[in-house]
Design a protein around this motif. Structure first.
Motif, PDB file in Angstrom:
ATOM      1  N   LEU A   1       1.759  -6.730  -5.817  1.00 21.54           N
ATOM      2  CA  LEU A   1       2.967  -7.476  -5.470  1.00 21.54           C
ATOM      3  C   LEU A   1       3.781  -6.725  -4.421  1.00 21.54           C
ATOM      4  O   LEU A   1       4.181  -7.290  -3.417  1.00 21.54           O
ATOM      5  CB  LEU A   1       3.800  -7.731  -6.731  1.00 21.54           C
ATOM      6  CG  LEU A   1       4.844  -8.858  -6.641  1.00 21.54           C
ATOM      7  CD1 LEU A   1       4.180 -10.156  -6.250  1.00 21.54           C
ATOM      8  CD2 LEU A   1       5.582  -9.020  -7.962  1.00 21.54           C
ATOM      9  N   GLY A   2       4.015  -5.438  -4.636  1.00 22.17           N
ATOM     10  CA  GLY A   2       4.730  -4.640  -3.646  1.00 22.17           C
ATOM     11  C   GLY A   2       6.221  -4.917  -3.640  1.00 22.17           C
ATOM     12  O   GLY A   2       6.672  -5.983  -4.072  1.00 22.17           O
ATOM     13  N   PRO A   3       7.039  -3.962  -3.163  1.00 23.78           N
ATOM     14  CA  PRO A   3       8.492  -4.123  -3.184  1.00 23.78           C
ATOM     15  C   PRO A   3       8.997  -5.297  -2.353  1.00 23.78           C
ATOM     16  O   PRO A   3       9.918  -6.003  -2.760  1.00 23.78           O
ATOM     17  CB  PRO A   3       9.002  -2.781  -2.633  1.00 23.78           C
ATOM     18  CG  PRO A   3       7.851  -2.176  -1.912  1.00 23.78           C
ATOM     19  CD  PRO A   3       6.633  -2.652  -2.613  1.00 23.78           C
TER      20      PRO A   3
ATOM     21  N   GLY B   1      -8.437  -6.215  -0.006  1.00 28.19           N
ATOM     22  CA  GLY B   1      -7.591  -6.882  -0.990  1.00 28.19           C
ATOM     23  C   GLY B   1      -6.269  -6.181  -1.191  1.00 28.19           C
ATOM     24  O   GLY B   1      -5.202  -6.805  -1.135  1.00 28.19           O
ATOM     25  N   GLU B   2      -6.316  -4.857  -1.399  1.00 29.19           N
ATOM     26  CA  GLU B   2      -5.089  -4.103  -1.604  1.00 29.19           C
ATOM     27  C   GLU B   2      -4.226  -4.082  -0.353  1.00 29.19           C
ATOM     28  O   GLU B   2      -2.998  -4.186  -0.417  1.00 29.19           O
ATOM     29  CB  GLU B   2      -5.415  -2.662  -2.021  1.00 29.19           C
ATOM     30  CG  GLU B   2      -6.093  -2.537  -3.373  1.00 29.19           C
ATOM     31  CD  GLU B   2      -7.584  -2.789  -3.304  1.00 29.19           C
ATOM     32  OE1 GLU B   2      -8.069  -3.101  -2.195  1.00 29.19           O
ATOM     33  OE2 GLU B   2      -8.257  -2.696  -4.354  1.00 29.19           O
TER      34      GLU B   2
ATOM     35  N   ARG C   1     -10.257   0.558   9.332  1.00 27.93           N
ATOM     36  CA  ARG C   1     -10.854   1.281   8.211  1.00 27.93           C
ATOM     37  C   ARG C   1     -11.546   0.325   7.238  1.00 27.93           C
ATOM     38  O   ARG C   1     -12.611   0.628   6.705  1.00 27.93           O
ATOM     39  CB  ARG C   1      -9.789   2.110   7.495  1.00 27.93           C
ATOM     40  CG  ARG C   1      -9.579   3.487   8.092  1.00 27.93           C
ATOM     41  CD  ARG C   1      -8.744   4.359   7.186  1.00 27.93           C
ATOM     42  NE  ARG C   1      -7.335   3.997   7.249  1.00 27.93           N
ATOM     43  CZ  ARG C   1      -6.468   4.520   8.099  1.00 27.93           C
ATOM     44  NH1 ARG C   1      -6.880   5.424   8.972  1.00 27.93           N
ATOM     45  NH2 ARG C   1      -5.204   4.152   8.095  1.00 27.93           N
ATOM     46  N   THR C   2     -10.938  -0.836   6.995  1.00 27.56           N
ATOM     47  CA  THR C   2     -11.566  -1.801   6.094  1.00 27.56           C
ATOM     48  C   THR C   2     -12.813  -2.411   6.733  1.00 27.56           C
ATOM     49  O   THR C   2     -13.764  -2.742   6.032  1.00 27.56           O
ATOM     50  CB  THR C   2     -10.576  -2.923   5.725  1.00 27.56           C
ATOM     51  OG1 THR C   2     -10.234  -3.688   6.896  1.00 27.56           O
ATOM     52  CG2 THR C   2      -9.311  -2.355   5.107  1.00 27.56           C
TER      53      THR C   2
ATOM     54  N   ARG D   1      -0.487 -15.199  -1.020  1.00 30.23           N
ATOM     55  CA  ARG D   1      -0.898 -13.890  -1.541  1.00 30.23           C
ATOM     56  C   ARG D   1      -0.135 -13.568  -2.820  1.00 30.23           C
ATOM     57  O   ARG D   1      -0.668 -12.952  -3.739  1.00 30.23           O
ATOM     58  CB  ARG D   1      -0.673 -12.805  -0.482  1.00 30.23           C
ATOM     59  CG  ARG D   1      -1.364 -13.087   0.839  1.00 30.23           C
ATOM     60  CD  ARG D   1      -2.859 -13.227   0.679  1.00 30.23           C
ATOM     61  NE  ARG D   1      -3.485 -13.744   1.885  1.00 30.23           N
ATOM     62  CZ  ARG D   1      -4.759 -14.040   1.976  1.00 30.23           C
ATOM     63  NH1 ARG D   1      -5.541 -13.886   0.941  1.00 30.23           N
ATOM     64  NH2 ARG D   1      -5.250 -14.519   3.107  1.00 30.23           N
ATOM     65  N   ILE D   2       1.134 -13.956  -2.867  1.00 26.06           N
ATOM     66  CA  ILE D   2       1.924 -13.764  -4.076  1.00 26.06           C
ATOM     67  C   ILE D   2       1.351 -14.607  -5.210  1.00 26.06           C
ATOM     68  O   ILE D   2       1.251 -14.144  -6.354  1.00 26.06           O
ATOM     69  CB  ILE D   2       3.402 -14.127  -3.834  1.00 26.06           C
ATOM     70  CG1 ILE D   2       4.027 -13.183  -2.789  1.00 26.06           C
ATOM     71  CG2 ILE D   2       4.210 -14.077  -5.121  1.00 26.06           C
ATOM     72  CD1 ILE D   2       5.468 -13.484  -2.459  1.00 26.06           C
TER      73      ILE D   2
END
Length: 299
Positions: free
Chosen positions: A271-273, A198-199, A188-189, A241-242
């Motif tokens: 950041l995400g869980p 990015g997301e 899709r990207t 990435r962090i």
């Protein structure tokens, strides 16, 4: 409402309608083209039925399509039997020998309608690949094969048409795998010419030899607890990435990071869980190591 506001409203409203209706129109046009293509192919048989039986054209088309579907079903069932399998192997071998291009067409059809487990678009692993070695430029690709010597074969799709692309054979250290990203999400990207990458990457975890590329890693000799709370984020052993997520929010040192509450950490976009848990674990390890160092100095 001013004249400028009216023009802006009219423009946005018109474009909004185009964005909604154009995909529907293209879908209808696609079905219409496919229907005309199929009916043109079956027209000789349909005309024969119309002349013999005298039924309407639409019913003749449906009858022919039903008969073709039944023929495909029977053929597929026959090749599952021992005799059918033997005959198909012989037929396939001889046809490939005397009909140029048959093998290529068979492979193409097999990629789309055959065993999906053998398709690179189904079994490939999404990765970011450094095609030019130490150069920081990376491309989105699918790992389609892993060699015994550790190298990878990758397929790099082109946008916005991901079915075309290039094949490369690269070293393992040039590849960063993203097992949490599905092939469909990556496609899709690519179709969107990179929009949304990015997301997608920021909210997933990477696996690979070049995931952690900080200079401090080279001097720490594998000791992930050697960072101090005053160190710069870019020099730590956190996932790159962090680091990007933290630096975008103005968090430049580990001390800055430690002062954030859990709610503030959760609000950091990208950041995400899973990455949040990695940050917490890393901070705890660094804090423990710092306390140990201070204790040894005092002793």
């Amino acid at each position: 409402m001013t004249q400028i506001d009216r023009k802006d409203f009219a423009k946005k409203t018109l474009l909004g309608g185009v964005v909604i209706l154009l995909p529907v129109a293209l879908l209808v046009m696609g079905f219409r083209w496919l229907f005309q293509l199929v009916t043109d192919l079956i027209k000789p048989l349909a005309n024969l039925i119309i002349n013999v039986v005298g039924m309407p054209e639409i019913f003749a088309d449906i009858l022919v399509l039903t008969g073709m579907a039944g023929l495909c079903f029977v053929t597929g069932w026959l090749v599952t039997t021992a005799g059918g399998s033997w005959f198909h192997t012989k037929f396939d071998t001889h046809l490939a020998r005397y009909a140029p291009g048959y093998r290529i067409m068979k492979d193409i059809v097999g990629q789309f309608f055959g065993d999906v487990s053998k398709s690179p678009f189904a079994k490939g692993e999404v990765a970011l690949v450094k095609l030019f070695g130490d150069c920081t430029t990376e491309v989105t690709a699918l790992v389609t094969s892993k060699h015994d010597d550790g190298r990878y074969t990758i397929f790099m799709p082109t946008g916005p048409n991901p079915t075309s692309g290039n094949i490369y054979h690269v070293k393992q250290e040039q590849v960063t795998l993203y097992p949490e990203i599905s092939v469909s999400d990556a496609m899709r990207t690519i179709i969107a010419c990179g929009a949304g990458s990015g997301e997608l990457i920021a909210n997933t975890s990477a696996v690979g030899s070049n995931v952690r590329t900080s200079t401090k890693q080279e001097t720490s000799k594998g000791d992930s607890s050697s960072d101090d709370l005053g160190d710069l984020i870019q020099d730590t052993l956190l996932d790159k990435r962090i680091k990007l997520c933290l630096l975008k929010h103005g968090i430049e040192t580990l001390n800055d990071l430690r002062q954030l509450s859990e709610d503030e950490l959760k609000n950091i976009k990208g950041l995400g869980p899973k990455r949040l848990e990695l940050v917490k674990t890393y901070l705890n390890a660094v804090s423990t190591e710092t306390k140990r160092k201070n204790f040894n100095k005092n002793v």
